[in-house]
Design a protein around this motif. Structure first.
Motif, PDB file in Angstrom:
ATOM      1  N   TYR A   1       2.799  12.659  23.361  1.00 20.95           N
ATOM      2  CA  TYR A   1       2.352  11.385  23.924  1.00 20.95           C
ATOM      3  C   TYR A   1       0.838  11.194  23.812  1.00 20.95           C
ATOM      4  CZ  TYR A   1       6.851   9.792  25.695  1.00 20.95           C
ATOM      5  OH  TYR A   1       8.134   9.330  25.791  1.00 20.95           O
ATOM      6  N   PRO A   2       0.010  12.209  24.143  1.00 20.76           N
ATOM      7  CA  PRO A   2      -1.428  12.032  23.935  1.00 20.76           C
ATOM      8  C   PRO A   2      -1.771  11.702  22.483  1.00 20.76           C
ATOM      9  CG  PRO A   2      -1.049  13.910  25.353  1.00 20.76           C
ATOM     10  CD  PRO A   2       0.294  13.477  24.852  1.00 20.76           C
ATOM     11  N   ALA A   3      -1.093  12.370  21.544  1.00 23.70           N
ATOM     12  CA  ALA A   3      -1.338  12.097  20.128  1.00 23.70           C
ATOM     13  C   ALA A   3      -0.935  10.666  19.785  1.00 23.70           C
ATOM     14  CB  ALA A   3      -0.562  13.089  19.260  1.00 23.70           C
ATOM     15  N   PHE A   4       0.190  10.205  20.351  1.00 22.01           N
ATOM     16  CA  PHE A   4       0.669   8.849  20.094  1.00 22.01           C
ATOM     17  C   PHE A   4      -0.322   7.799  20.598  1.00 22.01           C
ATOM     18  CE2 PHE A   4       3.082   5.291  22.139  1.00 22.01           C
ATOM     19  CZ  PHE A   4       3.314   4.571  20.978  1.00 22.01           C
ATOM     20  N   PHE A   5      -0.818   7.965  21.811  1.00 19.35           N
ATOM     21  CA  PHE A   5      -1.750   6.984  22.367  1.00 19.35           C
ATOM     22  C   PHE A   5      -3.088   7.005  21.618  1.00 19.35           C
ATOM     23  CE2 PHE A   5       0.964   7.549  26.243  1.00 19.35           C
ATOM     24  CZ  PHE A   5       1.494   6.267  26.217  1.00 19.35           C
ATOM     25  N   ARG A   6      -3.489   8.174  21.147  1.00 22.17           N
ATOM     26  CA  ARG A   6      -4.724   8.258  20.368  1.00 22.17           C
ATOM     27  C   ARG A   6      -4.584   7.514  19.044  1.00 22.17           C
ATOM     28  NH1 ARG A   6      -8.637  12.399  20.983  1.00 22.17           N
ATOM     29  NH2 ARG A   6      -8.728  12.511  18.717  1.00 22.17           N
ATOM     30  N   THR A   7      -3.482   7.758  18.345  1.00 24.87           N
ATOM     31  CA  THR A   7      -3.316   7.122  17.032  1.00 24.87           C
ATOM     32  C   THR A   7      -3.059   5.630  17.179  1.00 24.87           C
ATOM     33  OG1 THR A   7      -2.206   7.339  14.884  1.00 24.87           O
ATOM     34  CG2 THR A   7      -0.808   7.454  16.820  1.00 24.87           C
ATOM     35  N   LEU A   8      -2.427   5.224  18.286  1.00 25.70           N
ATOM     36  CA  LEU A   8      -2.171   3.808  18.531  1.00 25.70           C
ATOM     37  C   LEU A   8      -3.475   3.036  18.720  1.00 25.70           C
ATOM     38  CD1 LEU A   8       0.408   2.046  18.870  1.00 25.70           C
ATOM     39  CD2 LEU A   8       0.135   2.320  21.335  1.00 25.70           C
ATOM     40  N   ALA A   9      -4.501   3.722  19.240  1.00 29.07           N
ATOM     41  CA  ALA A   9      -5.776   3.070  19.552  1.00 29.07           C
ATOM     42  C   ALA A   9      -6.760   3.080  18.384  1.00 29.07           C
ATOM     43  CB  ALA A   9      -6.420   3.744  20.766  1.00 29.07           C
ATOM     44  N   TYR A  10      -6.414   3.703  17.259  1.00 29.70           N
ATOM     45  CA  TYR A  10      -7.318   3.689  16.120  1.00 29.70           C
ATOM     46  C   TYR A  10      -7.524   2.244  15.655  1.00 29.70           C
ATOM     47  CZ  TYR A  10      -7.843   8.666  15.139  1.00 29.70           C
ATOM     48  OH  TYR A  10      -8.188   9.991  15.207  1.00 29.70           O
ATOM     49  N   PRO A  11      -8.752   1.838  15.350  1.00 22.91           N
ATOM     50  CA  PRO A  11      -9.027   0.447  14.957  1.00 22.91           C
ATOM     51  C   PRO A  11      -8.141  -0.058  13.819  1.00 22.91           C
ATOM     52  CG  PRO A  11     -11.085   1.604  15.359  1.00 22.91           C
ATOM     53  CD  PRO A  11      -9.989   2.644  15.422  1.00 22.91           C
ATOM     54  N   ASP A  12      -7.946   0.774  12.775  1.00 19.49           N
ATOM     55  CA  ASP A  12      -7.128   0.307  11.659  1.00 19.49           C
ATOM     56  C   ASP A  12      -5.674   0.138  12.069  1.00 19.49           C
ATOM     57  OD1 ASP A  12      -6.966   3.017  12.021  1.00 19.49           O
ATOM     58  OD2 ASP A  12      -6.849   3.522   9.897  1.00 19.49           O
ATOM     59  N   HIS A  13      -5.187   1.016  12.981  1.00 19.94           N
ATOM     60  CA  HIS A  13      -3.814   0.880  13.454  1.00 19.94           C
ATOM     61  C   HIS A  13      -3.661  -0.326  14.368  1.00 19.94           C
ATOM     62  CE1 HIS A  13      -2.629   5.362  12.675  1.00 19.94           C
ATOM     63  NE2 HIS A  13      -2.807   4.659  11.579  1.00 19.94           N
ATOM     64  N   VAL A  14      -4.702  -0.644  15.133  1.00 22.44           N
ATOM     65  CA  VAL A  14      -4.675  -1.860  15.958  1.00 22.44           C
ATOM     66  C   VAL A  14      -4.613  -3.084  15.056  1.00 22.44           C
ATOM     67  CG1 VAL A  14      -5.990  -3.277  17.577  1.00 22.44           C
ATOM     68  CG2 VAL A  14      -5.873  -0.807  17.911  1.00 22.44           C
ATOM     69  N   GLY A  15      -5.382  -3.061  13.967  1.00 26.72           N
ATOM     70  CA  GLY A  15      -5.361  -4.169  13.023  1.00 26.72           C
ATOM     71  C   GLY A  15      -3.986  -4.365  12.397  1.00 26.72           C
ATOM     72  N   VAL A  16      -3.345  -3.249  12.030  1.00 20.06           N
ATOM     73  CA  VAL A  16      -2.002  -3.336  11.451  1.00 20.06           C
ATOM     74  C   VAL A  16      -1.027  -3.893  12.489  1.00 20.06           C
ATOM     75  CG1 VAL A  16      -0.054  -2.000  10.568  1.00 20.06           C
ATOM     76  CG2 VAL A  16      -2.379  -1.475   9.805  1.00 20.06           C
ATOM     77  N   ALA A  17      -1.142  -3.434  13.731  1.00 22.13           N
ATOM     78  CA  ALA A  17      -0.251  -3.911  14.792  1.00 22.13           C
ATOM     79  C   ALA A  17      -0.375  -5.419  14.982  1.00 22.13           C
ATOM     80  CB  ALA A  17      -0.567  -3.185  16.102  1.00 22.13           C
ATOM     81  N   LEU A  18      -1.610  -5.933  14.984  1.00 24.41           N
ATOM     82  CA  LEU A  18      -1.809  -7.377  15.136  1.00 24.41           C
ATOM     83  C   LEU A  18      -1.229  -8.142  13.950  1.00 24.41           C
ATOM     84  CD1 LEU A  18      -5.471  -7.438  16.532  1.00 24.41           C
ATOM     85  CD2 LEU A  18      -3.343  -7.872  17.790  1.00 24.41           C
ATOM     86  N   SER A  19      -1.442  -7.599  12.748  1.00 22.33           N
ATOM     87  CA  SER A  19      -0.904  -8.252  11.549  1.00 22.33           C
ATOM     88  C   SER A  19       0.613  -8.279  11.568  1.00 22.33           C
ATOM     89  CB  SER A  19      -1.402  -7.526  10.294  1.00 22.33           C
ATOM     90  OG  SER A  19      -2.807  -7.538  10.212  1.00 22.33           O
ATOM     91  N   VAL A  20       1.211  -7.168  11.989  1.00 23.97           N
ATOM     92  CA  VAL A  20       2.671  -7.087  12.050  1.00 23.97           C
ATOM     93  C   VAL A  20       3.210  -8.071  13.083  1.00 23.97           C
ATOM     94  CG1 VAL A  20       4.569  -5.594  12.774  1.00 23.97           C
ATOM     95  CG2 VAL A  20       2.851  -4.728  11.200  1.00 23.97           C
ATOM     96  N   CYS A  21       2.536  -8.188  14.216  1.00 26.42           N
ATOM     97  CA  CYS A  21       2.980  -9.133  15.251  1.00 26.42           C
ATOM     98  C   CYS A  21       2.893 -10.574  14.752  1.00 26.42           C
ATOM     99  CB  CYS A  21       2.133  -8.965  16.509  1.00 26.42           C
ATOM    100  SG  CYS A  21       2.453  -7.456  17.432  1.00 26.42           S
ATOM    101  N   VAL A  22       1.807 -10.892  14.054  1.00 32.40           N
ATOM    102  CA  VAL A  22       1.658 -12.247  13.502  1.00 32.40           C
ATOM    103  C   VAL A  22       2.751 -12.527  12.480  1.00 32.40           C
ATOM    104  CG1 VAL A  22       0.185 -13.717  12.077  1.00 32.40           C
ATOM    105  CG2 VAL A  22      -0.811 -12.388  13.942  1.00 32.40           C
ATOM    106  N   ALA A  23       3.037 -11.524  11.637  1.00 31.12           N
ATOM    107  CA  ALA A  23       4.097 -11.682  10.639  1.00 31.12           C
ATOM    108  C   ALA A  23       5.439 -11.933  11.313  1.00 31.12           C
ATOM    109  CB  ALA A  23       4.171 -10.446   9.743  1.00 31.12           C
TER     110      ALA A  23
END
Length: 256
Positions: free
Chosen positions: A35-57
């Motif tokens: 879980y700590p690893a998951f929350f860390r990788t989820l907060a990476y700027p590039d992963h946040v950008g991908v998440a926003l793009s995926v949500c918009v899609a």
């Protein structure tokens, strides 16, 4: 030799009967970092950008559907969690598989001289709540070498051979403390036991591999004088899984 502190922890040599408890501690210690690893990788700027793009899609493809946007975003988060889980679970499975073999890191320490367990009373029963191991290594000075059951302790730390200069140093293949017994000084006691053993055997340094999600362990190592000397994100998992998980493997060393 038995050691105790105010919390009534005792440290003794490992015995075959401790096998199940040590493996359980190892399993819990690895899995808790998912879980700590998951929350860390989820907060990476590039992963946040991908998440926003995926949500918009998802929003657009779903005909302005917020549910579709959340569904796509959830799928991306699920993929990242899967990658973090695979990196840690794969590492654990390799360690457990090795622990069932004849040449495992546990079977090699049955004399109790290189692997120790910490005990305390829980509900009127004595339970194993921590473990630490030291493994001797001979290799090129300043680099990694071959691991072995080096328990001589009295040999010189550096040997000159035709191929070059070799040194003997220690590695920490295992150090774990039960979650409910942390922040009571037990981790420091186990680490100091390993350091004292390495000094007694004439090792030049003690090396430990850690990972970026292990914040508490890394802080303890640094407090004891360990210095990070290397970092990489390669693992036994698929290359793309390792890239998405973004779990850094850290090498820390302390000169003795």
């Amino acid at each position: 030799m038995e050691m105790k502190n105010n919390f009534q922890f005792s440290i003794r040599g490992y015995e075959a009967s401790d096998r199940r408890d040590v493996l359980a501690l190892l399993a819990d210690g690895v899995q808790e970092h998912v879980y700590p690893a998951f929350f860390r990788t989820l907060a990476y700027p590039d992963h946040v950008g991908v998440a926003l793009s995926v949500c918009v899609a998802g929003y657009v493809l779903g005909g302005s559907s917020y549910f579709q946007a959340l569904l796509f975003g959830g799928a991306w988060a699920g993929l990242l969690y899967y990658c973090c889980h695979e990196v840690h679970q794969g590492y654990l499975q390799r360690r457990l598989a090795a622990a069932r073999g004849k040449a495992s890191f546990l079977d090699g320490f049955l004399d109790g001289s290189s692997l120790w367990v910490a005990e305390t009373e829980v509900g009127g029963r004595t339970r194993v709540v921590g473990a630490v191991a030291v493994q001797g290594v001979k290799g090129d000075a300043g680099g990694r070498g071959e691991r072995g059951e080096d328990r001589t302790g009295g040999e010189e730390e550096v040997e000159e051979e035709e191929e070059g200069v070799f040194e003997r140093y220690g590695e920490l293949p295992l150090m774990v403390v039960s979650y409910g017994r942390r922040r009571r000084g037990l981790g420091s006691l186990l680490a100091l036991k390993a350091l004292e053993t390495c000094k007694g055997r004439g090792y030049t340094r003690l090396v430990v591999d850690s990972s970026s999600p292990q914040a508490a362990a890394n802080a303890l190592y640094q407090k004891l004088g360990f210095v990070q000397t290397a970092s990489h994100c390669e693992s036994h998992a698929n290359r793309w899984i390792s890239m998405l998980a973004r779990v850094d493997v850290l090498t820390l060393e302390k000169l003795l």
